[in-house]
Design an enzyme around this catalytic site. Structure first.
Site, PDB file in Angstrom:
ATOM      1  N   GLU A 235       0.836  -1.202   0.000  1.00 43.50           N
ATOM      2  CA  GLU A 235       0.000   0.000   0.000  1.00 43.50           C
ATOM      3  C   GLU A 235       0.867   1.248   0.000  1.00 43.50           C
ATOM      4  O   GLU A 235       1.945   1.263   0.609  1.00 43.50           O
ATOM      5  CB  GLU A 235      -0.916  -0.014   1.230  1.00 43.50           C
ATOM      6  CG  GLU A 235      -1.930   1.102   1.296  1.00 43.50           C
ATOM      7  CD  GLU A 235      -2.909   0.903   2.446  1.00 43.50           C
ATOM      8  OE1 GLU A 235      -3.434  -0.242   2.593  1.00 43.50           O
ATOM      9  OE2 GLU A 235      -3.144   1.856   3.202  1.00 43.50           O
TER      10      GLU A 235
ATOM     11  N   GLU B 262      -3.092  10.488   3.064  1.00 41.16           N
ATOM     12  CA  GLU B 262      -4.242  10.515   3.965  1.00 41.16           C
ATOM     13  C   GLU B 262      -4.383  11.911   4.582  1.00 41.16           C
ATOM     14  O   GLU B 262      -3.419  12.476   5.103  1.00 41.16           O
ATOM     15  CB  GLU B 262      -4.089   9.475   5.071  1.00 41.16           C
ATOM     16  CG  GLU B 262      -4.097   8.047   4.536  1.00 41.16           C
ATOM     17  CD  GLU B 262      -4.156   7.019   5.640  1.00 41.16           C
ATOM     18  OE1 GLU B 262      -5.272   6.636   6.030  1.00 41.16           O
ATOM     19  OE2 GLU B 262      -3.074   6.614   6.100  1.00 41.16           O
TER      20      GLU B 262
END
Length: 215
Positions: free
Chosen positions: A90, A94
């Site tokens: 990943e 964010e």
């Protein structure tokens, strides 16, 4: 207003089709305008993704995060080999609802992360659209905001590295329960509904990994 050069978008194309993993009623896709909108309200949020996985390339788009008191919420754009898989690769951008002036980046390999970094943006991420790009290769990962490099990771000998084919994802969700609210703050919701908007989301034109059913 952000500016862009064609170099940033080399080898990419606009993402015209998405899959919505949950709560499609709060996710509006307008392919004719190259826009996606997620609304978070009493129904919760949503998560969309690309139909295909990719292995390396440039990913991202222009994002305007919700206005108002967004404490507790998480908005994002990220690559993952499979959301919810504990052994995922990943690469993340964010946005943490308690702090509108920064963005967090992170990278996971085989489910191991803990490489978070917080980056001051120099602007409020809800004021306007800004471009967030991830450039992922076998040797480097770069995170760019409005064409400016904010982080670069270079592969080291014998180091685990994200290599699994990955979807491009984005979601809006209430993360208040993580670390007792210390990560994103506690959800207040006084300014709901919250709308996160995306324009000109881009994915590589090559490096598409088809499933056995698609071949």
């Amino acid at each position: 207003m952000s500016t862009h050069t064609s170099e940033h978008h080399h080898g990419t194309a606009i993402l015209k089709e998405i899959a919505v993993d949950y709560r499609p009623e709060v996710c509006l896709h307008k392919p004719e305008d190259d826009e996606i909108h997620i609304t978070f309200d009493h129904r919760g949020g949503a998560r969309w993704r690309s139909h295909h996985r990719f292995q390396y390339g440039t990913f991202g788009g222009r994002i305007k995060c919700p206005a108002g008191n967004t404490s507790g919420l998480n908005f994002n754009i990220y690559l993952s080999s499979l959301e919810g898989d504990k052994s995922q690769d990943e690469i993340d951008f964010e946005f943490l609802g308690k702090d509108k002036l920064s963005v967090q980046t992170n990278v996971y390999t085989v489910g191991c992360g803990n490489r978070e970094q917080i980056h001051p943006l120099g602007f409020d991420y809800s004021d306007d659209f800004h471009e967030y790009l991830i450039k992922w290769s076998p040797q480097t990962i770069e995170w760019l905001v409005d064409g400016k490099l904010i982080r670069k990771e270079e592969r080291k000998p014998d180091e685990a590295w994200p290599e699994k084919p990955m979807f491009l994802y984005s979601s809006v969700w209430d993360a208040s329960y993580i670390d007792e609210g210390r990560w994103t703050g506690n959800y207040v919701g006084c300014d709901a509904p919250y709308v996160c908007s995306y324009r000109n989301v881009r994915v590589p034109v090559e490096n598409i990994i088809l499933t056995e059913e698609e071949k």
